[in-house]
Scaffold this motif. Structure first.
Motif, PDB file in Angstrom:
ATOM      1  N   GLU A 295       0.813  -1.216   0.000  1.00  0.00           N
ATOM      2  CA  GLU A 295       0.000   0.000   0.000  1.00  0.00           C
ATOM      3  C   GLU A 295       0.844   1.262   0.000  1.00  0.00           C
ATOM      4  OE1 GLU A 295       0.289  -1.313   4.396  1.00  0.00           O
ATOM      5  OE2 GLU A 295       0.207  -2.233   2.399  1.00  0.00           O
ATOM      6  N   THR A 320     -11.855  -3.115  -1.454  1.00  0.00           N
ATOM      7  CA  THR A 320     -11.622  -1.679  -1.266  1.00  0.00           C
ATOM      8  C   THR A 320     -10.392  -1.201  -2.033  1.00  0.00           C
ATOM      9  OG1 THR A 320     -10.374  -2.130   0.755  1.00  0.00           O
ATOM     10  CG2 THR A 320     -12.724  -1.641   1.004  1.00  0.00           C
ATOM     11  N   TYR A 321      -9.691  -2.129  -2.679  1.00  0.00           N
ATOM     12  CA  TYR A 321      -8.504  -1.754  -3.451  1.00  0.00           C
ATOM     13  C   TYR A 321      -8.220  -2.840  -4.488  1.00  0.00           C
ATOM     14  CZ  TYR A 321      -6.229  -5.131  -0.359  1.00  0.00           C
ATOM     15  OH  TYR A 321      -5.905  -6.272   0.326  1.00  0.00           O
ATOM     16  N   GLN A 338      -6.145   2.045  -5.091  1.00  0.00           N
ATOM     17  CA  GLN A 338      -7.577   2.183  -5.350  1.00  0.00           C
ATOM     18  C   GLN A 338      -7.846   2.375  -6.835  1.00  0.00           C
ATOM     19  OE1 GLN A 338      -8.734   5.368  -2.631  1.00  0.00           O
ATOM     20  NE2 GLN A 338      -9.469   3.854  -1.158  1.00  0.00           N
TER      21      GLN A 338
END
Length: 484
Positions: A295, A320-321, A338
């Motif tokens: 991330e 969510t990603y 994202q």
């Protein structure tokens, strides 16, 4: 109250446990503060359940001592220790209803009473009912006392097991993978419930799991174990953000793990690039391990917009990603964003200095004690290897230094000098670093281009030309080689 919360309720000093010649726990020491939720985390076979059973009294250590509130308990039987255990399989009595299951321990327990003949007396029926109902209410089963335990769901049976453990008011509650038999949804719900119970009870919880997310979600402190040794003990955020070594970084969450060189303070090189970092205090040009979380990598369209140019190999939507594998400079980066980048897209990756975490290497060379058994023959780790023995005579004890690159593994253990099991395999950018555990209870680390799976049975061969020998004497056994 503040002083009480900072008290060490459990101290484990120099615990070693050996089963059938295999060291499961190796000189392990650990302190746990009163009221903490501590999770023992690690892969199967790392020794976490054995440690829990030693605290409970179900096993006896080969060496070392265990203390609760400063009192040695190593030789005290389980039923006299101020602890209770919740097992993965619950161990409820099928012929008793919920109430009687929870009350079972109280019926056997005695309480201090100065007026009683022996200074102790059993609980009355009214006292038992009050304590059982209180425990059932705490786990959300206050109306279930009359129910048959076999009619309950897995999550409800789990709560009955916890109620039975806490009703006797232990100072420490031991939980041995108690959520392992539940489905994912129930497991998530019980994680929250257990955390609430801990807050309400205020007693010390010691929880065993191999689930990293579970440990990070529930714990005040996480103890990461491997091969019977504590690798790191810290708060969950610190474990994730600042892993102490490559094993912890690889085991906790997703990570990009590479080898690099610390050029100087605040400057590192890896994969042929020199980048800024925020670390200092390493030796100039010291070899180190580098961790970059998926991330923390910035992915951009097109090449030449970042530090590394690459191509997207795969894209998976995670809710969510997007998680993408990106080939760049001979390494496959795991990247989370994202924004979706399609398979085949040309991209660039940028890594900020504070997203680069640097760790000292756990080990840079294998070091073992051996004996010269003949001309150019040295025995160690359960095998006799061909190694130049110039300057040594038969019978001499020696320190054997084996570089990671000097070892090769074979699919068939019969093709190796000794047999071993693969216990760890870390991808380090351009090679795999593999750890094997030999039949003589020794470890080897190997750098190889081949990928090996956990628990693979292998043979071990060593290129003696790369091995260095030094004279051994007991008072110099910890002497470091210049190559380390």
């Amino acid at each position: 109250m503040a002083k009480e919360l900072n008290d060490k309720i459990i101290e484990i000093k120099g615990i070693t446990k050996i089963f059938d010649g295999v060291t499961v726990l190796d000189n392990l020491s650990l302190s746990i503060k009163r009221g903490q939720f501590v999770t023992l985390l690690g892969p199967s076979g790392c020794g976490k359940t054995t440690l829990l059973r030693l605290i409970a009294g179900f096993e006896t250590p080969t060496e070392g001592e265990i203390y609760i509130e400063g009192e040695p308990i190593t030789s005290i039987p389980p039923f006299k220790r101020p602890v209770n255990t919740v097992f993965q399989k619950y161990a409820l009595f099928p012929h008793l209803n919920v109430f009687k299951n929870v009350a079972f321990g109280l019926k056997l327990k005695k309480m201090p009473d100065a007026s009683a003949k022996k200074g102790f007396r059993k609980y009355t029926k009214a006292e038992i009912a009050e304590k059982v109902n209180k425990a059932l209410k705490l786990v959300g089963l206050e109306d279930y006392g009359h129910r048959d335990v076999n009619s309950l769901s897995g999550g409800q049976q789990q709560r009955v097991a916890i109620a039975r453990a806490i009703v006797c008011e232990p100072k420490v509650l031991l939980l041995d993978e108690p959520l392992g038999a539940l489905d994912l949804k129930m497991r998530k719900e019980m994680q929250i419930e257990l955390k609430k119970m801990h807050e309400n009870l205020g007693i010390t919880f010691i929880f065993v799991t191999h689930d990293q997310e579970e440990a990070l979600t529930m714990s005040d402190v996480v103890v990461v174990m491997n091969d019977g040794v504590i690798q790191q003990m810290a708060q969950p955020k610190k474990i994730y953000d600042e892993p102490s070594n490559a094993f912890v970084a690889d085991f906790i969450g997703e990570s990009n793990l590479l080898s690099g060189v610390m050029e100087k303070d605040y400057r590192i090189s890896f994969l042929g690039k020199s980048l800024k970092c925020v670390d200092k205090g390493f030796e100039k040009n010291e070899r180190i391990d580098v961790v970059i979380r998926p991330e923390d990598i910035i992915i951009k369209d097109g090449e030449d917009n970042g530090h590394f140019n690459g191509e997207v190999l795969s894209t998976v939507f995670k809710g969510t990603y997007y998680e993408m594998e990106v080939a760049a400079e001979g390494y496959e980066f795991t990247v989370q964003s994202q924004k979706e980048f399609k398979k085949g897209a040309k991209v660039s990756l940028e890594i900020s200095p504070d997203s680069i975490h640097i760790m000292k290497k756990m080990l840079t060379i294998n070091k073992h004690i051996g004996e010269v058994t003949g001309e150019n023959l040295v025995t160690f780790c359960g095998g006799e290897f061909e190694i130049p023995t110039d300057g040594f005579e038969q019978g001499d004890e020696v320190i054997v230094y084996v570089p990671f690159t000097a070892i090769t593994l074979t699919d068939d253990e019969k093709d190796g000098v000794i047999g071993a099991n693969v216990t760890q395999s870390l991808y380090k950018g351009t090679y795999y670093q593999v750890q094997v555990f030999t039949d003589s209870d020794d470890d080897f680390y190997i750098d190889t281009s081949d990928e090996w799976d956990m628990d693979d049975r292998v043979g071990v061969n060593i290129d003696g030309g790369q091995v260095k020998l030094e004279p051994y004497s007991p008072d110099e056994s910890d002497k470091e080689s210049d190559d380390e």
